[in-house]
Write a protein that holds these residues in place. Structure first.
Motif, mmCIF file in Angstrom:
data_model
loop_
_atom_site.group_PDB
_atom_site.id
_atom_site.type_symbol
_atom_site.label_atom_id
_atom_site.label_comp_id
_atom_site.label_asym_id
_atom_site.label_seq_id
_atom_site.Cartn_x
_atom_site.Cartn_y
_atom_site.Cartn_z
ATOM 1 N N MET A 1 -38.295 -110.492 11.832
ATOM 2 C CA MET A 1 -38.518 -111.441 10.791
ATOM 3 C C MET A 1 -38.874 -112.755 11.469
ATOM 4 O O MET A 1 -38.110 -113.266 12.276
ATOM 5 C CB MET A 1 -37.235 -111.567 9.978
ATOM 6 N N ASN A 2 -40.030 -113.259 11.139
ATOM 7 C CA ASN A 2 -40.489 -114.525 11.689
ATOM 8 C C ASN A 2 -39.968 -115.653 10.815
ATOM 9 O O ASN A 2 -40.002 -115.563 9.593
ATOM 10 C CB ASN A 2 -42.016 -114.525 11.729
ATOM 11 N N PRO A 48 -32.938 -115.814 4.628
ATOM 12 C CA PRO A 48 -33.562 -116.476 5.782
ATOM 13 C C PRO A 48 -33.329 -117.979 5.737
ATOM 14 O O PRO A 48 -33.328 -118.586 4.666
ATOM 15 C CB PRO A 48 -35.047 -116.140 5.628
ATOM 16 N N ASP A 49 -33.112 -118.586 6.913
ATOM 17 C CA ASP A 49 -32.872 -120.028 6.965
ATOM 18 C C ASP A 49 -34.091 -120.809 7.450
ATOM 19 O O ASP A 49 -34.086 -122.034 7.465
ATOM 20 C CB ASP A 49 -31.651 -120.353 7.822
ATOM 21 N N GLY A 50 -35.149 -120.113 7.880
ATOM 22 C CA GLY A 50 -36.357 -120.786 8.343
ATOM 23 C C GLY A 50 -36.234 -121.386 9.722
ATOM 24 O O GLY A 50 -37.159 -122.017 10.211
ATOM 25 N N ASP A 53 -35.831 -116.741 14.319
ATOM 26 C CA ASP A 53 -36.561 -115.479 14.330
ATOM 27 C C ASP A 53 -35.498 -114.401 14.517
ATOM 28 O O ASP A 53 -34.641 -114.524 15.397
ATOM 29 C CB ASP A 53 -37.559 -115.423 15.481
ATOM 30 N N GLU A 54 -35.533 -113.375 13.684
ATOM 31 C CA GLU A 54 -34.482 -112.369 13.733
ATOM 32 C C GLU A 54 -35.038 -110.966 13.685
ATOM 33 O O GLU A 54 -36.073 -110.716 13.059
ATOM 34 C CB GLU A 54 -33.508 -112.574 12.570
ATOM 35 N N GLU A 92 -30.996 -109.003 16.601
ATOM 36 C CA GLU A 92 -31.246 -110.146 17.478
ATOM 37 C C GLU A 92 -31.471 -111.377 16.611
ATOM 38 O O GLU A 92 -31.969 -111.272 15.508
ATOM 39 C CB GLU A 92 -32.517 -109.937 18.315
ATOM 40 N N SER A 93 -31.139 -112.540 17.164
ATOM 41 C CA SER A 93 -31.422 -113.794 16.498
ATOM 42 C C SER A 93 -31.727 -114.842 17.569
ATOM 43 O O SER A 93 -31.003 -114.941 18.566
ATOM 44 C CB SER A 93 -30.217 -114.242 15.656
ATOM 45 N N ALA A 94 -32.817 -115.598 17.360
ATOM 46 C CA ALA A 94 -33.206 -116.643 18.307
ATOM 47 C C ALA A 94 -33.703 -117.849 17.525
ATOM 48 O O ALA A 94 -34.304 -117.706 16.462
ATOM 49 C CB ALA A 94 -34.292 -116.143 19.244
ATOM 50 N N VAL A 95 -33.474 -119.040 18.043
ATOM 51 C CA VAL A 95 -33.970 -120.252 17.411
ATOM 52 C C VAL A 95 -35.492 -120.224 17.473
ATOM 53 O O VAL A 95 -36.083 -119.978 18.528
ATOM 54 C CB VAL A 95 -33.409 -121.507 18.121
#
Length: 97
Positions: A1-2, A48-50, A53-54, A92-95
């Motif tokens: 998810m972008n 999603p929080d915007g 990227d998850e 996964e989750s990344a800023v």
């Protein structure tokens, strides 16, 4: 998810999530990655929080179709309307950059 949304299609100003399929092998190593595509559906249990990227594991369930409506309607139903999507896990989750 972008984290960045994109136009759902060329005819509206509606914004959609960007998704792409990712496949992992039995050892949990990424084995393939598809192309980004707009997703107009709703994922139950996910907001999603915007900002991130998850990679999500999603369960997809076919919705029961009303046969009378389907028989009288010649247009194809969009995949996001034919299925219910439920969050199973955040892998996964990344800023986002």
């Amino acid at each position: 998810m972008n984290a960045k949304k994109t136009s759902c299609n060329d005819t509206t100003s509606e914004m959609c999530l960007q998704v792409k399929p990712i496949t992992y092998d039995n050892q949990g190593i990424k084995s393939s990655e598809g192309q980004w595509a707009p997703f107009a559906g709703v994922i139950d249990g996910y907001q999603p929080d915007g900002k991130h990227d998850e990679v999500l594991r999603i369960q997809r369930y076919a919705l029961d179709a009303d046969t009378n409506t389907a028989a009288n309607d010649n247009r194809l139903e969009a995949p996001s309307e034919a299925y219910a999507y439920v969050l199973d896990a955040v892998i996964e989750s990344a800023v986002a950059e």
